[in-house]
Design an enzyme around this catalytic site. Sequence first.
Site, PDB file in Angstrom:
ATOM      1  N   LEU A   8      -1.922  12.221 -14.602  1.00  0.00           N
ATOM      2  CA  LEU A   8      -3.105  11.373 -14.493  1.00  0.00           C
ATOM      3  C   LEU A   8      -3.579  11.372 -13.047  1.00  0.00           C
ATOM      4  O   LEU A   8      -2.981  10.736 -12.186  1.00  0.00           O
ATOM      5  CB  LEU A   8      -2.781   9.940 -14.935  1.00  0.00           C
ATOM      6  CG  LEU A   8      -2.271   9.749 -16.363  1.00  0.00           C
ATOM      7  CD1 LEU A   8      -1.949   8.280 -16.620  1.00  0.00           C
ATOM      8  CD2 LEU A   8      -3.281  10.260 -17.367  1.00  0.00           C
ATOM      9  N   LEU A  10      -6.081  14.093 -10.264  1.00  0.00           N
ATOM     10  CA  LEU A  10      -6.031  15.394  -9.609  1.00  0.00           C
ATOM     11  C   LEU A  10      -6.726  15.315  -8.251  1.00  0.00           C
ATOM     12  O   LEU A  10      -7.491  16.179  -7.857  1.00  0.00           O
ATOM     13  CB  LEU A  10      -6.686  16.467 -10.497  1.00  0.00           C
ATOM     14  CG  LEU A  10      -6.301  17.929 -10.228  1.00  0.00           C
ATOM     15  CD1 LEU A  10      -4.808  18.140 -10.361  1.00  0.00           C
ATOM     16  CD2 LEU A  10      -7.064  18.869 -11.147  1.00  0.00           C
ATOM     17  N   GLY A  11      -6.425  14.212  -7.563  1.00  0.00           N
ATOM     18  CA  GLY A  11      -6.922  14.055  -6.201  1.00  0.00           C
ATOM     19  C   GLY A  11      -5.954  14.696  -5.220  1.00  0.00           C
ATOM     20  O   GLY A  11      -5.320  15.709  -5.523  1.00  0.00           O
ATOM     21  N   GLU A 126       9.531   6.795  -6.288  1.00  0.00           N
ATOM     22  CA  GLU A 126       9.860   7.225  -4.927  1.00  0.00           C
ATOM     23  C   GLU A 126       8.617   7.397  -4.069  1.00  0.00           C
ATOM     24  O   GLU A 126       8.619   7.104  -2.872  1.00  0.00           O
ATOM     25  CB  GLU A 126      10.643   8.540  -4.970  1.00  0.00           C
ATOM     26  CG  GLU A 126      11.155   9.004  -3.620  1.00  0.00           C
ATOM     27  CD  GLU A 126      12.236   8.094  -3.041  1.00  0.00           C
ATOM     28  OE1 GLU A 126      11.943   7.401  -2.039  1.00  0.00           O
ATOM     29  OE2 GLU A 126      13.351   8.071  -3.586  1.00  0.00           O
ATOM     30  N   GLY A 131       6.013   7.710   1.333  1.00  0.00           N
ATOM     31  CA  GLY A 131       5.698   9.113   1.091  1.00  0.00           C
ATOM     32  C   GLY A 131       6.897  10.018   0.936  1.00  0.00           C
ATOM     33  O   GLY A 131       7.643   9.934  -0.036  1.00  0.00           O
ATOM     34  N   ILE A 133       9.687  10.202   2.646  1.00  0.00           N
ATOM     35  CA  ILE A 133      11.026   9.714   3.001  1.00  0.00           C
ATOM     36  C   ILE A 133      11.719   9.256   1.719  1.00  0.00           C
ATOM     37  O   ILE A 133      11.201   8.382   1.023  1.00  0.00           O
ATOM     38  CB  ILE A 133      10.957   8.529   3.980  1.00  0.00           C
ATOM     39  CG1 ILE A 133      10.118   8.877   5.204  1.00  0.00           C
ATOM     40  CG2 ILE A 133      12.353   8.113   4.407  1.00  0.00           C
ATOM     41  CD1 ILE A 133       9.881   7.700   6.131  1.00  0.00           C
ATOM     42  N   ASP A 198      -1.197  -3.017   2.542  1.00  0.00           N
ATOM     43  CA  ASP A 198      -0.435  -1.839   2.117  1.00  0.00           C
ATOM     44  C   ASP A 198       1.043  -1.990   2.488  1.00  0.00           C
ATOM     45  O   ASP A 198       1.928  -1.723   1.677  1.00  0.00           O
ATOM     46  CB  ASP A 198      -1.027  -0.588   2.778  1.00  0.00           C
ATOM     47  CG  ASP A 198      -0.221   0.665   2.481  1.00  0.00           C
ATOM     48  OD1 ASP A 198      -0.429   1.276   1.420  1.00  0.00           O
ATOM     49  OD2 ASP A 198       0.609   1.040   3.324  1.00  0.00           O
ATOM     50  N   LYS A 202       4.517  -2.289  -0.009  1.00  0.00           N
ATOM     51  CA  LYS A 202       5.710  -1.447   0.119  1.00  0.00           C
ATOM     52  C   LYS A 202       6.960  -2.279   0.375  1.00  0.00           C
ATOM     53  O   LYS A 202       8.039  -1.980  -0.145  1.00  0.00           O
ATOM     54  CB  LYS A 202       5.499  -0.429   1.249  1.00  0.00           C
ATOM     55  CG  LYS A 202       4.426   0.604   0.929  1.00  0.00           C
ATOM     56  CD  LYS A 202       4.075   1.455   2.134  1.00  0.00           C
ATOM     57  CE  LYS A 202       2.970   2.448   1.808  1.00  0.00           C
ATOM     58  NZ  LYS A 202       2.521   3.197   2.994  1.00  0.00           N
TER      59      LYS A 202
END
Length: 433
Positions: A8, A10-11, A126, A131, A133, A198, A202
């Site tokens: 889902l 395709l950026g 993950e 990203g 890591i 953001d 996380k």
Amino acid sequence: MTYKVGLLGLGTVGTGVAKIFQAPAGRHPLLPEIEIALVGVRSLNKQRDVAINAEIVTDDLESIVNDPAIDIVVEVIGGIEPAKSLILKAIANGKHVVTANKAVIARYGNEIFTAAKQKGVYVMLEAAACGGIPVIQVLKQSLGGNRISELTGIVNGTTNYILSRMYFEGADFGATLAEAQKLGYAEADPTADVDGFDAADKMTILASLAFGDRIKLEDIYREGIRSITSADINYAKELGFTIKLLGIARRVEAKDAQDRHLEIRVHPTLIPIQHPLANIHGVTNAVRIEGDPIGEVVLSGPGAGSGATASAVVADIINVVAVLKSLPNQINQLMGCSHEHYAKIAPIENTVTQFYARLLTHDKPGVIGDLGTAFGKHSVSLNAILQKNTIHDGLAEIVVVTQKVSELNFQQAIATIRDLPTLHSIPTVLRVI
């Protein structure tokens, strides 16, 4: 047997995932057993940086999560909706999910993981934090025998890039943000990054894994970097610090088990230059973990981008397939989510830390004495005080760094100082790690 993936999005990330599958040579031996069978996009007419068979591309995203032939749904479209609904429909249909969507997991992880547990499927994430890591894998498996006491991280590359440029080049926030937007490191609307949203998303995920309880996003104290100026950067240098936007999560012990709690916060922080996170610059992310018996572990690497995030997504897909092959009718407890209770998170007023404050005062005798009296009245001890000889518009700039003090006492002292007739303003207040 070939395992079928429904992709889902395709950026940037979806394209990176597709490219990995198109060039499996030299990668994990399970990759040839996995097929991207369907790709869902918002627009069929958009030009893309990867060649995909048009017969498997659709703009009917629900058809993918409802397709009985799909084993794993990979959600990389971002945003809250329709991502959340598609994830839940995939789970309801008995499909495993791999997602990079930190915003959905931070806000609706309770609902998603409860549904996954009931259906006996995996939700892998993950790519949702830091990203490339592998910090989630480390927390869930590699450090599984440790009792984590603290997790501190630079978990947003955009703000780290901005603060790094300000540190090395002396530029102001506004100009550096504009440059970051021009280079593609910051969005046209940078709110999620520069205001700490953001990073808070996380930290919700990472703290839950580190401490074994579910975390409510709204319980996390959040503060962004818009107030940071080149003057603050320069004072930090002079005092032996750098400034980073940090996510901080700590276990706070107490004699009475009912009083034990977590401290989770996101805010710009002065870090001593010898600290392991002080020299993490640019768009790089890093996480420092303290545990018993391991001690200190620091993980760093690219926090975003096509390659880093796609790497994490594909690793999750491979892990799901590996388990399906070896334990086809069982659930691997290391990959599932067993959290059922919410952590008790202390309000920011209970935090004990050092503070940095930059004050503008009228250039009159007795200013330092007035400040000292106000701080002392609220049991705030000072570690350092700087007063520059440069005076502009009849104002003097004074910087103070406190000893460790409770947030409540410090804020009471600041409230008292704001009422002083010798005070002009308090441009900046920051915490010190």
